[in-house]
Design an enzyme around this catalytic site. Structure first.
Site, PDB file in Angstrom:
ATOM      1  N   PHE A  24     -10.898  10.591   1.840  1.00 57.03           N
ATOM      2  CA  PHE A  24     -10.044  10.817   3.008  1.00 57.03           C
ATOM      3  C   PHE A  24      -8.649  11.169   2.493  1.00 57.03           C
ATOM      4  CE2 PHE A  24      -7.625   8.846   6.688  1.00 57.03           C
ATOM      5  CZ  PHE A  24      -8.108   9.688   7.671  1.00 57.03           C
ATOM      6  N   GLN A  49      -1.289 -17.457 -15.241  1.00 55.89           N
ATOM      7  CA  GLN A  49      -0.498 -18.556 -15.822  1.00 55.89           C
ATOM      8  C   GLN A  49      -1.419 -19.660 -16.354  1.00 55.89           C
ATOM      9  OE1 GLN A  49       2.626 -18.102 -16.179  1.00 55.89           O
ATOM     10  NE2 GLN A  49       3.144 -20.082 -17.094  1.00 55.89           N
ATOM     11  N   GLU A  77      -3.370   1.791   1.890  1.00 54.50           N
ATOM     12  CA  GLU A  77      -3.747   1.694   3.318  1.00 54.50           C
ATOM     13  C   GLU A  77      -2.677   0.983   4.144  1.00 54.50           C
ATOM     14  OE1 GLU A  77      -7.921   1.215   4.359  1.00 54.50           O
ATOM     15  OE2 GLU A  77      -8.415   1.864   2.328  1.00 54.50           O
ATOM     16  N   GLU A 111       5.222  -3.693   4.078  1.00 57.06           N
ATOM     17  CA  GLU A 111       6.314  -3.444   5.044  1.00 57.06           C
ATOM     18  C   GLU A 111       5.741  -2.766   6.293  1.00 57.06           C
ATOM     19  OE1 GLU A 111       6.450  -2.662   1.795  1.00 57.06           O
ATOM     20  OE2 GLU A 111       7.868  -4.203   1.161  1.00 57.06           O
TER      21      GLU A 111
HETATM   22  C1  LIG Z   1      -4.597   3.631  -6.113  1.00 54.07           C
HETATM   23  C2  LIG Z   1      -4.269   4.239  -4.787  1.00 54.07           C
HETATM   24  C3  LIG Z   1      -5.286   4.775  -4.010  1.00 54.07           C
HETATM   25  C4  LIG Z   1      -4.981   5.395  -2.786  1.00 54.07           C
HETATM   26  N1  LIG Z   1      -5.984   5.982  -2.057  1.00 54.07           N
HETATM   27  C5  LIG Z   1      -5.660   6.749  -0.979  1.00 54.07           C
HETATM   28  C6  LIG Z   1      -6.665   7.511  -0.269  1.00 54.07           C
HETATM   29  O1  LIG Z   1      -7.853   7.448  -0.592  1.00 54.07           O
HETATM   30  N2  LIG Z   1      -6.274   8.311   0.762  1.00 54.07           N
HETATM   31  C7  LIG Z   1      -4.968   8.406   1.147  1.00 54.07           C
HETATM   32  O2  LIG Z   1      -4.673   9.166   2.062  1.00 54.07           O
HETATM   33  N3  LIG Z   1      -3.991   7.685   0.520  1.00 54.07           N
HETATM   34  C8  LIG Z   1      -4.313   6.870  -0.542  1.00 54.07           C
HETATM   35  N4  LIG Z   1      -3.337   6.160  -1.183  1.00 54.07           N
HETATM   36  C9  LIG Z   1      -1.956   6.284  -0.739  1.00 54.07           C
HETATM   37  C10 LIG Z   1      -1.384   5.026  -0.103  1.00 54.07           C
HETATM   38  O3  LIG Z   1      -1.945   4.814   1.153  1.00 54.07           O
HETATM   39  C11 LIG Z   1       0.147   5.191  -0.067  1.00 54.07           C
HETATM   40  O4  LIG Z   1       0.594   5.077  -1.405  1.00 54.07           O
HETATM   41  C12 LIG Z   1       0.824   4.183   0.821  1.00 54.07           C
HETATM   42  O5  LIG Z   1       0.526   4.410   2.167  1.00 54.07           O
HETATM   43  C13 LIG Z   1       2.362   4.215   0.647  1.00 54.07           C
HETATM   44  O6  LIG Z   1       2.845   5.512   0.754  1.00 54.07           O
HETATM   45  P1  LIG Z   1       3.839   6.078  -0.380  1.00 54.07           P
HETATM   46  O7  LIG Z   1       3.205   5.831  -1.704  1.00 54.07           O
HETATM   47  O8  LIG Z   1       4.168   7.478  -0.047  1.00 54.07           O
HETATM   48  O9  LIG Z   1       5.124   5.167  -0.309  1.00 54.07           O
HETATM   49  P2  LIG Z   1       6.379   5.415   0.678  1.00 54.07           P
HETATM   50  O10 LIG Z   1       5.893   5.664   2.047  1.00 54.07           O
HETATM   51  O11 LIG Z   1       7.284   6.421   0.045  1.00 54.07           O
HETATM   52  O12 LIG Z   1       7.089   3.989   0.643  1.00 54.07           O
HETATM   53  C14 LIG Z   1       7.930   3.572  -0.439  1.00 54.07           C
HETATM   54  C15 LIG Z   1       8.479   2.190  -0.095  1.00 54.07           C
HETATM   55  O13 LIG Z   1       9.304   2.271   1.081  1.00 54.07           O
HETATM   56  C16 LIG Z   1       8.844   1.341   2.054  1.00 54.07           C
HETATM   57  N5  LIG Z   1       9.092   1.887   3.387  1.00 54.07           N
HETATM   58  C17 LIG Z   1       8.713   3.089   3.889  1.00 54.07           C
HETATM   59  N6  LIG Z   1       9.124   3.220   5.152  1.00 54.07           N
HETATM   60  C18 LIG Z   1       9.778   2.074   5.480  1.00 54.07           C
HETATM   61  C19 LIG Z   1      10.465   1.599   6.654  1.00 54.07           C
HETATM   62  N7  LIG Z   1      10.517   2.325   7.769  1.00 54.07           N
HETATM   63  N8  LIG Z   1      11.019   0.371   6.631  1.00 54.07           N
HETATM   64  C20 LIG Z   1      10.962  -0.385   5.513  1.00 54.07           C
HETATM   65  N9  LIG Z   1      10.349   0.005   4.351  1.00 54.07           N
HETATM   66  C21 LIG Z   1       9.764   1.224   4.357  1.00 54.07           C
HETATM   67  C22 LIG Z   1       7.374   1.174   1.751  1.00 54.07           C
HETATM   68  O14 LIG Z   1       6.865  -0.032   2.305  1.00 54.07           O
HETATM   69  C23 LIG Z   1       7.378   1.177   0.229  1.00 54.07           C
HETATM   70  O15 LIG Z   1       7.737  -0.095  -0.238  1.00 54.07           O
HETATM   71  C24 LIG Z   1      -3.635   5.473  -2.360  1.00 54.07           C
HETATM   72  C25 LIG Z   1      -2.618   4.893  -3.143  1.00 54.07           C
HETATM   73  C26 LIG Z   1      -2.925   4.298  -4.337  1.00 54.07           C
HETATM   74  C27 LIG Z   1      -1.803   3.731  -5.165  1.00 54.07           C
END
Ligand SMILES: Cc1cc2nc3c(=O)[nH]c(=O)nc-3n(C[C@H](O)[C@H](O)[C@H](O)COP(=O)(O)OP(=O)(O)OC[C@H]3O[C@@H](n4cnc5c(N)ncnc54)[C@H](O)[C@@H]3O)c2cc1C
Length: 405
Positions: free
Chosen positions: A142, A358, A385, A389
């Site tokens: 997905f 630990q 997923e 936050e």
């Molecule tokens: C190993 C792995 C597998 C994954 N598999 C999939 C997959 O199969 N399909 C898929 O579509 N995605 C997948 N993902 C993506 C995953 O869902 C995203 O990494 C996640 O949703 C966070 O998005 P981002 O990495 O862009 O972080 P960002 O959205 O850039 O967030 C960065 C930080 O800012 C914080 N933040 C953002 N907005 C706010 C707000 N309004 N208020 C306060 N804090 C905020 C976040 O909580 C986080 O701490 C995967 C990720 C990993 C690491």
């Protein structure tokens, strides 16, 4: 190893009974035991090697398929087991007590890959894709997250799809997509902007078969954890698929992914609770074997209290996903409970992994020990997923609190 036990397909009632008093009925308990034995006998002895090599465990996944776990929540007409999401969560919990790479491959393959096809697909799409996915012979992925944003998926979305005759032409990129680059990946559902009206984006889901010209699958990421699972960056450039590969209605992509992620969160909560419980399992074994200052570690109250706290966290996390999953299968509202379960279970996994490491001392820092894997695997549970936050944002919104401007 026997196949997983047949799970009744009664819509909800049986599943509520399954958790009345928060104990499992015979069917679910039999499934839980089957998966627990499988994880201990088949996965545990070999997964460390795959993890160290960063290798996808095809042989194990084939056995997970033979056990029927990829088909757990799907009807038998698609080669499914006729069960439900509660059964899937039980399987994820028991697998993650031993290993999270196999568990996340199952979670992403079912909850993110096959489930949208089942929920939103046409009869033809279901018949074409689901049987081999349910048998675990093929995997689906997905593709939601993009390099420019995961939490703010709409604000960060740059992938576009436009109709050219009877084909969609897709351009863009996706980041961190689980199961997207294995040799058994058959289809990746991507979300794309298919139109704009009055400053609103029209977002749709489109199925892109693996190997479609214009789809480039990047090399596997070098990851902190989930090292035996497959995670890829995708680039789509002039990628053409037939118009009928649209999944569900045009413009319904946003609603579809919200539903998919709500359900996925319950599954990730179960996986996280399993990891938290696995930390307790490992520590109970270790503190009866290792001694210091003339006694086994388990003799010391500070160690006992640490393990008691770990058990309490794992227990709370398990009850939280039981409740969310029971609501889901009963067709009751579960958005807030899913977010609570994911937040609670991810916290439990992180804290238990830290405490387990630990308790193992220096050995806990050595990759050959399962607790080291748990430590590395726990962090992503606060990210994938929906970050912790984002879960708090959902809970606050469900409580009627307004968002910041
Ligand atoms: C190993 C792995 C597998 C994954 N598999 C999939 C997959 O199969 N399909 C898929 O579509 N995605 C997948 N993902 C993506 C995953 O869902 C995203 O990494 C996640 O949703 C966070 O998005 P981002 O990495 O862009 O972080 P960002 O959205 O850039 O967030 C960065 C930080 O800012 C914080 N933040 C953002 N907005 C706010 C707000 N309004 N208020 C306060 N804090 C905020 C976040 O909580 C986080 O701490 C995967 C990720 C990993 C690491």
């Amino acid at each position: 190893m026997q196949g997983a036990h047949h799970i009744s397909q009664s819509p909800g009632a049986g599943n509520i009974a399954a958790v009345i008093g928060f104990s499992l009925d015979d069917e679910h308990e039999a499934l839980r035991r089957t998966v627990m034995d499988f994880a201990r006998e088949v996965v545990a002895p070999v997964i460390g090697g795959y993890y160290a090599r960063g290798e996808f465990p095809y042989e194990i996944i084939a056995k997970v398929g033979k056990l029927g776990l990829f088909g757990l929540p799907f009807p038998e007409q698609y080669s499914g087991m006729g069960g439900d999401c509660f059964a899937l969560c039980l399987a994820l919990h028991e697998l993650a007590r031993v290993d999270s790479s196999v568990a996340i491959t199952l979670e992403a393959g079912v909850a993110l890959g096959a489930m949208p096809i089942f929920r939103f697909g046409s009869p033809e799409q279901r018949a074409r894709w689901l049987p081999r996915l349910c048998e675990g012979e093929r995997l689906a992925a997905f593709g939601l997250t993009e390099p420019g944003g995961g939490s703010d998926i709409v604000g960060g979305m740059r992938t576009n799809a436009s109709l050219d005759g009877d084909e969609w032409v897709i351009d863009g990129s996706k980041a961190f997509i689980t199961n997207a680059g294995t040799s058994i990946t058959s289809v990746i559902t991507v979300l794309a902007i298919t139109g704009r009206a009055d400053d609103r984006l029209e977002i749709s889901s489109i199925m892109v078969p693996a190997g479609t010209p214009g789809l480039t699958v990047g090399p596997g990421y070098s990851k902190v954890g989930w090292c035996a699972s497959d995670t890829r960056e995708l680039s789509l450039s002039g990628c053409r698929v037939p118009a009928e590969n649209l999944l569900g209605q045009r413009g319904r992509g946003y609603a579809q992914f919200l539903q998919t992620l709500d359900e996925g969160r319950v599954a990730i909560a179960a996986l996280s609770a399993g990891l938290a419980q696995g930390c307790v399992d490992e520590c109970l074994r270790y503190v009866g074997e290792r001694s210091a200052f003339g006694h086994y570690l388990g003799h010391y109250q500070s160690i006992q209290f640490k393990i008691a706290d770990m058990e309490a966290r794992a227990y709370g996390a398990r009850l939280a996903w039981y409740d969310a999953a029971a609501r889901l299968v009963a067709g009751r509202p579960f958005k807030k409970e899913a977010a609570i379960a994911k937040l609670t279970a991810a916290n439990a996994a992180m804290e238990n992994a830290r405490d387990a490491t630990q308790i193992f001392g220096g050995y806990g820092f050595m990759n050959e020990f399962p607790v080291a894997r748990f430590y590395r695997d726990a962090k992503v549970l606060e990210i994938g997923e929906g970050t912790s936050e984002v879960q708090r944002m959902i809970i606050a919104r469900q409580l009627g609190l307004a968002s910041e401007a």
